[in-house]
Scaffold this motif. Structure first.
Motif, PDB file in Angstrom:
ATOM      1  N   ALA A  40       0.825  -1.209   0.000  1.00 36.38           N
ATOM      2  CA  ALA A  40       0.000   0.000   0.000  1.00 36.38           C
ATOM      3  C   ALA A  40       0.863   1.265   0.000  1.00 36.38           C
ATOM      4  O   ALA A  40       0.474   2.283  -0.578  1.00 36.38           O
ATOM      5  N   TRP A  41       2.018   1.188   0.633  1.00 37.18           N
ATOM      6  CA  TRP A  41       2.909   2.351   0.653  1.00 37.18           C
ATOM      7  C   TRP A  41       3.448   2.677  -0.738  1.00 37.18           C
ATOM      8  O   TRP A  41       3.925   3.771  -0.976  1.00 37.18           O
ATOM      9  N   HIS A  42       3.399   1.717  -1.637  1.00 43.41           N
ATOM     10  CA  HIS A  42       3.927   1.920  -2.990  1.00 43.41           C
ATOM     11  C   HIS A  42       2.810   1.914  -4.030  1.00 43.41           C
ATOM     12  O   HIS A  42       3.013   1.507  -5.171  1.00 43.41           O
ATOM     13  N   VAL A  43       1.658   2.408  -3.639  1.00 44.06           N
ATOM     14  CA  VAL A  43       0.498   2.407  -4.513  1.00 44.06           C
ATOM     15  C   VAL A  43       0.682   3.343  -5.716  1.00 44.06           C
ATOM     16  O   VAL A  43       0.093   3.130  -6.768  1.00 44.06           O
ATOM     17  N   ASN A  44       1.501   4.371  -5.584  1.00 42.54           N
ATOM     18  CA  ASN A  44       1.801   5.262  -6.711  1.00 42.54           C
ATOM     19  C   ASN A  44       3.174   5.893  -6.498  1.00 42.54           C
ATOM     20  O   ASN A  44       3.810   5.699  -5.454  1.00 42.54           O
ATOM     21  N   ASP A  45       3.636   6.642  -7.483  1.00 44.96           N
ATOM     22  CA  ASP A  45       4.976   7.225  -7.417  1.00 44.96           C
ATOM     23  C   ASP A  45       5.119   8.229  -6.277  1.00 44.96           C
ATOM     24  O   ASP A  45       6.180   8.306  -5.649  1.00 44.96           O
ATOM     25  N   ALA A  46       4.072   8.983  -6.003  1.00 44.37           N
ATOM     26  CA  ALA A  46       4.146   9.961  -4.917  1.00 44.37           C
ATOM     27  C   ALA A  46       4.325   9.256  -3.574  1.00 44.37           C
ATOM     28  O   ALA A  46       5.149   9.675  -2.743  1.00 44.37           O
ATOM     29  N   ALA A  47       3.580   8.187  -3.348  1.00 41.53           N
ATOM     30  CA  ALA A  47       3.699   7.434  -2.098  1.00 41.53           C
ATOM     31  C   ALA A  47       5.070   6.769  -2.003  1.00 41.53           C
ATOM     32  O   ALA A  47       5.701   6.783  -0.938  1.00 41.53           O
ATOM     33  N   SER A  48       5.556   6.201  -3.103  1.00 40.02           N
ATOM     34  CA  SER A  48       6.890   5.582  -3.103  1.00 40.02           C
ATOM     35  C   SER A  48       7.968   6.611  -2.799  1.00 40.02           C
ATOM     36  O   SER A  48       8.918   6.329  -2.068  1.00 40.02           O
ATOM     37  N   GLY A  49       7.823   7.802  -3.357  1.00 37.52           N
ATOM     38  CA  GLY A  49       8.795   8.870  -3.073  1.00 37.52           C
ATOM     39  C   GLY A  49       8.821   9.218  -1.595  1.00 37.52           C
ATOM     40  O   GLY A  49       9.891   9.419  -1.016  1.00 37.52           O
ATOM     41  N   LEU A  50       7.656   9.276  -0.978  1.00 34.63           N
ATOM     42  CA  LEU A  50       7.578   9.571   0.449  1.00 34.63           C
ATOM     43  C   LEU A  50       8.200   8.449   1.273  1.00 34.63           C
ATOM     44  O   LEU A  50       8.906   8.703   2.259  1.00 34.63           O
ATOM     45  N   VAL A  51       7.957   7.199   0.872  1.00 33.51           N
ATOM     46  CA  VAL A  51       8.562   6.056   1.578  1.00 33.51           C
ATOM     47  C   VAL A  51      10.084   6.151   1.523  1.00 33.51           C
ATOM     48  O   VAL A  51      10.764   5.966   2.538  1.00 33.51           O
ATOM     49  N   TRP A  52      10.627   6.446   0.342  1.00 36.57           N
ATOM     50  CA  TRP A  52      12.090   6.550   0.228  1.00 36.57           C
ATOM     51  C   TRP A  52      12.633   7.740   1.010  1.00 36.57           C
ATOM     52  O   TRP A  52      13.697   7.658   1.615  1.00 36.57           O
ATOM     53  N   ASP A  53      11.895   8.850   1.014  1.00 37.35           N
ATOM     54  CA  ASP A  53      12.294  10.022   1.790  1.00 37.35           C
ATOM     55  C   ASP A  53      12.394   9.664   3.273  1.00 37.35           C
ATOM     56  O   ASP A  53      13.389   9.968   3.937  1.00 37.35           O
ATOM     57  N   LEU A  54      11.385   8.990   3.795  1.00 38.82           N
ATOM     58  CA  LEU A  54      11.380   8.604   5.206  1.00 38.82           C
ATOM     59  C   LEU A  54      12.409   7.525   5.509  1.00 38.82           C
ATOM     60  O   LEU A  54      12.977   7.488   6.605  1.00 38.82           O
ATOM     61  N   THR A  55      12.661   6.640   4.547  1.00 35.41           N
ATOM     62  CA  THR A  55      13.672   5.601   4.744  1.00 35.41           C
ATOM     63  C   THR A  55      15.059   6.220   4.884  1.00 35.41           C
ATOM     64  O   THR A  55      15.822   5.863   5.795  1.00 35.41           O
TER      65      THR A  55
END
Length: 102
Positions: A40-55
């Protein structure tokens, strides 16, 4: 307690409550499936970008905590690492700053 420590503590509380009020109901509705949450965290590019930012932020915070605890021999700060990975940077960072400011 100094005013800045109160601010760090309030941010810790917000850092637990705000994400958990979304995570816990979602996990409950999805049989506590962490794999589904990651999907669910990688449902779209915007969400994936946020996941990588937080990682990257979580890894950076971890390196800083380990470095500083090792240098100062103040080991209590290490509790902010599991807080970061079990809840998020929203808890780990203000918790570390709270512990560091004593």
């Amino acid at each position: 307690m100094k005013p800045i420590r109160i601010i760090w503590l309030l941010l810790c509380v917000a850092g637990v409550i705000l994400p958990m009020r979304y995570f816990l109901p979602w996990l409950s509705a999805n049989d506590w499936d962490l794999g589904a949450m990651i999907d669910a965290w990688h449902v779209n590019d915007a969400a994936s970008g946020l996941v990588w930012d937080l990682t990257v932020a979580a890894i950076t915070l971890t390196v800083w905590i380990v470095w500083e605890c090792w240098s100062t021999k103040r080991w209590l700060g290490l509790v902010a690492i599991p807080a970061t990975y079990f809840v998020g940077v929203s808890l780990g960072l203000p918790l570390y700053l709270f512990l560091r400011s004593r």
